[in-house]
Every structure is written in structure tokens, then in C-alpha cells.
Enzyme design. Structure first.
Site, short mmCIF file in Angstrom:
data_model
loop_
_atom_site.label_atom_id
_atom_site.label_comp_id
_atom_site.label_asym_id
_atom_site.label_seq_id
_atom_site.Cartn_x
_atom_site.Cartn_y
_atom_site.Cartn_z
N ASP A 158 0.75 -1.00 -0.07
CA ASP A 158 0.03 0.03 0.01
C ASP A 158 0.88 1.30 -0.02
O ASP A 158 1.97 1.41 0.79
CB ASP A 158 -0.86 -0.09 1.33
CG ASP A 158 -2.02 0.87 1.13
OD1 ASP A 158 -3.37 0.43 0.91
OD2 ASP A 158 -2.03 2.17 0.95
N ILE A 159 0.52 2.29 -0.79
CA ILE A 159 1.25 3.68 -0.86
C ILE A 159 1.21 4.26 0.53
O ILE A 159 2.04 5.07 0.57
CB ILE A 159 0.78 4.19 -2.00
CG1 ILE A 159 1.75 5.28 -2.65
CG2 ILE A 159 -0.45 5.13 -1.68
CD1 ILE A 159 1.44 5.99 -4.07
N HIS A 176 -10.17 -5.33 -3.40
CA HIS A 176 -8.83 -5.58 -2.88
C HIS A 176 -8.86 -5.93 -1.47
O HIS A 176 -9.94 -5.63 -0.69
CB HIS A 176 -7.80 -4.12 -2.96
CG HIS A 176 -8.48 -2.97 -2.55
ND1 HIS A 176 -9.34 -2.40 -3.37
CD2 HIS A 176 -8.43 -2.19 -1.36
CE1 HIS A 176 -10.03 -1.37 -2.52
NE2 HIS A 176 -9.19 -1.25 -1.33
N LEU A 177 -7.92 -6.85 -1.22
CA LEU A 177 -7.76 -7.40 0.34
C LEU A 177 -6.66 -6.85 0.97
O LEU A 177 -5.51 -6.87 0.32
CB LEU A 177 -7.65 -8.95 0.27
CG LEU A 177 -7.25 -9.74 1.37
CD1 LEU A 177 -8.66 -9.93 2.10
CD2 LEU A 177 -6.77 -11.24 0.92
N HIS A 178 -6.93 -6.02 1.72
CA HIS A 178 -5.72 -5.60 2.87
C HIS A 178 -5.12 -6.65 3.64
O HIS A 178 -5.84 -7.22 4.35
CB HIS A 178 -6.23 -4.29 3.69
CG HIS A 178 -6.75 -3.00 2.92
ND1 HIS A 178 -6.04 -2.01 2.94
CD2 HIS A 178 -7.97 -2.71 2.35
CE1 HIS A 178 -6.66 -1.09 2.19
NE2 HIS A 178 -7.97 -1.60 2.09
N GLY A 211 -15.92 2.51 3.64
CA GLY A 211 -14.67 3.05 3.76
C GLY A 211 -13.79 2.78 2.42
O GLY A 211 -12.64 3.19 2.37
N GLN A 212 -14.49 2.36 1.42
CA GLN A 212 -13.81 1.79 0.16
C GLN A 212 -13.69 3.13 -0.60
O GLN A 212 -14.49 4.09 -0.95
CB GLN A 212 -14.78 0.87 -0.59
CG GLN A 212 -13.84 0.43 -1.84
CD GLN A 212 -14.60 -0.67 -2.77
OE1 GLN A 212 -15.87 -0.72 -2.41
NE2 GLN A 212 -14.17 -1.32 -3.79
N SER A 213 -12.28 3.17 -1.11
CA SER A 213 -11.83 4.48 -1.88
C SER A 213 -11.27 4.10 -3.15
O SER A 213 -11.26 4.88 -3.83
CB SER A 213 -10.73 5.09 -0.98
OG SER A 213 -9.66 4.48 -1.16
N ASN A 230 -12.75 -3.31 2.51
CA ASN A 230 -13.75 -2.20 2.70
C ASN A 230 -14.43 -2.29 1.60
O ASN A 230 -14.41 -2.38 0.59
CB ASN A 230 -13.03 -0.99 2.62
CG ASN A 230 -11.94 -0.88 3.76
OD1 ASN A 230 -12.31 -1.46 4.93
ND2 ASN A 230 -11.08 -0.24 3.65
P1 5GP Z 1 -9.82 1.26 0.37
O1 5GP Z 1 -9.92 2.70 1.11
O2 5GP Z 1 -10.30 1.40 -0.97
O3 5GP Z 1 -9.92 0.12 1.14
O4 5GP Z 1 -8.21 1.07 0.19
C1 5GP Z 1 -7.46 1.64 -1.05
C2 5GP Z 1 -6.18 1.62 -0.74
O5 5GP Z 1 -5.32 1.75 -1.78
C3 5GP Z 1 -5.48 2.73 0.48
O6 5GP Z 1 -5.02 1.89 1.55
C4 5GP Z 1 -4.73 3.61 -0.60
O7 5GP Z 1 -3.63 3.83 0.53
C5 5GP Z 1 -4.17 2.59 -1.39
N1 5GP Z 1 -3.59 3.32 -2.75
C6 5GP Z 1 -4.29 4.31 -3.23
N2 5GP Z 1 -3.80 4.55 -4.44
C7 5GP Z 1 -2.49 3.91 -4.56
C8 5GP Z 1 -1.68 3.70 -5.51
O8 5GP Z 1 -1.40 4.50 -6.34
N3 5GP Z 1 -0.69 2.58 -5.24
C9 5GP Z 1 -0.74 1.89 -4.07
N4 5GP Z 1 0.40 0.82 -3.83
N5 5GP Z 1 -1.67 1.96 -3.10
C10 5GP Z 1 -2.79 2.94 -3.48
#
Ligand code: 5GP
Ligand code: ZN
Length: 114
Positions: A30-31, A100-102, A93-95, A87
Site C-alpha cells: 500500500d502506498i 482488494h484485500l488489505h 470506507g472503500q476508496s 472495505n
Molecule cells: P480502500 O480505502 O479502497 O479500502 O483502500 C484503497 C487503498 O489503496 C488505500 O489504503 C490507499 O492507500 C491505497 N492506494 C491508493 N492509491 C494507490 C496507489 O497508487 N498505489 C498503491 N500502492 N496503493 C494505493
């Protein structure tokens, strides 16, 4: 799904710190890590979220989780424990709208989540 960020990572048009890949999934760090280990495992196929999964995706979901276990082993957090998070939608909280699985670990996780 050319405009999807994670599809671009799968296609390697956007760089990512790849951790694992096979014919069905890709995993990368994750970034914006929320724990010492914070890796995302995604299907190569564009699936918006858990809510969009079809019966035929059941195997894919199992594969995603087994890949998460492999990553936990690779990152050395199998014995100390880890957390899988998926999420879903606005309240979840999905962005990024590519499933994706964290995989989170390397520190004690709090409960309940915020
Ligand atoms: P969500 O909030 O949808 O569950 O998780 C999205 C995740 O993607 C966040 O933890 C965010 O930091 C990560 N993310 C967003 N953009 C990028 C990217 O360009 N590269 C990587 N490696 N992770 C990203
Ligand atoms: Zn996508």
C-alpha cells in the site's frame, strides 16, 4: 476498465512495489501503509467490490485469501498474526473501486475498528 487505478497497476502502466503475482491475482504494498506490513491483494480481473461478486467468483475470493496467507508468510507475520480487511462501498470506507484485500500486520490491531 482503462481508467481504474488498480487495473493500471495490473497492466504495469502505473508502478507499484509488487510482492506477489500469479495468474489470478497481483499483490503490492500500500502506498500509505497503516501498519509495518500493509499489502493489497487484487484480482487481475476488474471486480468493483465484494458486493459485485458473482457465484462464479467464489473460487477467486478463496484464491485471494490464500494469496493473502502467502504474503503473510513472506512478510514474516504468520506467527504474530494479521488482519484481512475488505472495505466495501461508502460506509465501508472503500476508496478504490477495484476489489482488494488489505493484509495488515506487524503491530497489534485494535478492535472495534474506527
Ligand atoms: P480502500 O480505502 O479502497 O479500502 O483502500 C484503497 C487503498 O489503496 C488505500 O489504503 C490507499 O492507500 C491505497 N492506494 C491508493 N492509491 C494507490 C496507489 O497508487 N498505489 C498503491 N500502492 N496503493 C494505493
Ligand atoms: Zn480495475
Amino acid at each position: 476498465m482503462n481508467e481504474c487505478l488498480f487495473c493500471k497497476i495490473v497492466a504495469r502502466t502505473i508502478p507499484a512495489a509488487l510482492v506477489y503475482e500469479d495468474d489470478l491475482v497481483v499483490a503490492f504494498d500500500d502506498i500509505n501503509p497503516q501498519a509495518p506490513t500493509h499489502t493489497l491483494v487484487i484480482p487481475r480481473k476488474h471486480v468493483v467490490s465484494i458486493a459485485e461478486l458473482q457465484e462464479l467468483d467464489v473460487g477467486l475470493l478463496g484464491h485471494l485469501m490464500l494469496a493473502g496467507n502467502k504474503i503473510a508468510k513472506f512478510k514474516g507475520i504468520t506467527d504474530t498474526g494479521y488482519r484481512f480487511v475488505v472495505n466495501t462501498g461508502a460506509h465501508g470506507g472503500q476508496s478504490v473501486f477495484h476489489l482488494h484485500l488489505h493484509v495488515l500486520g506487524g503491530r497489534h490491531m485494535a478492535w472495534p475498528p474506527g
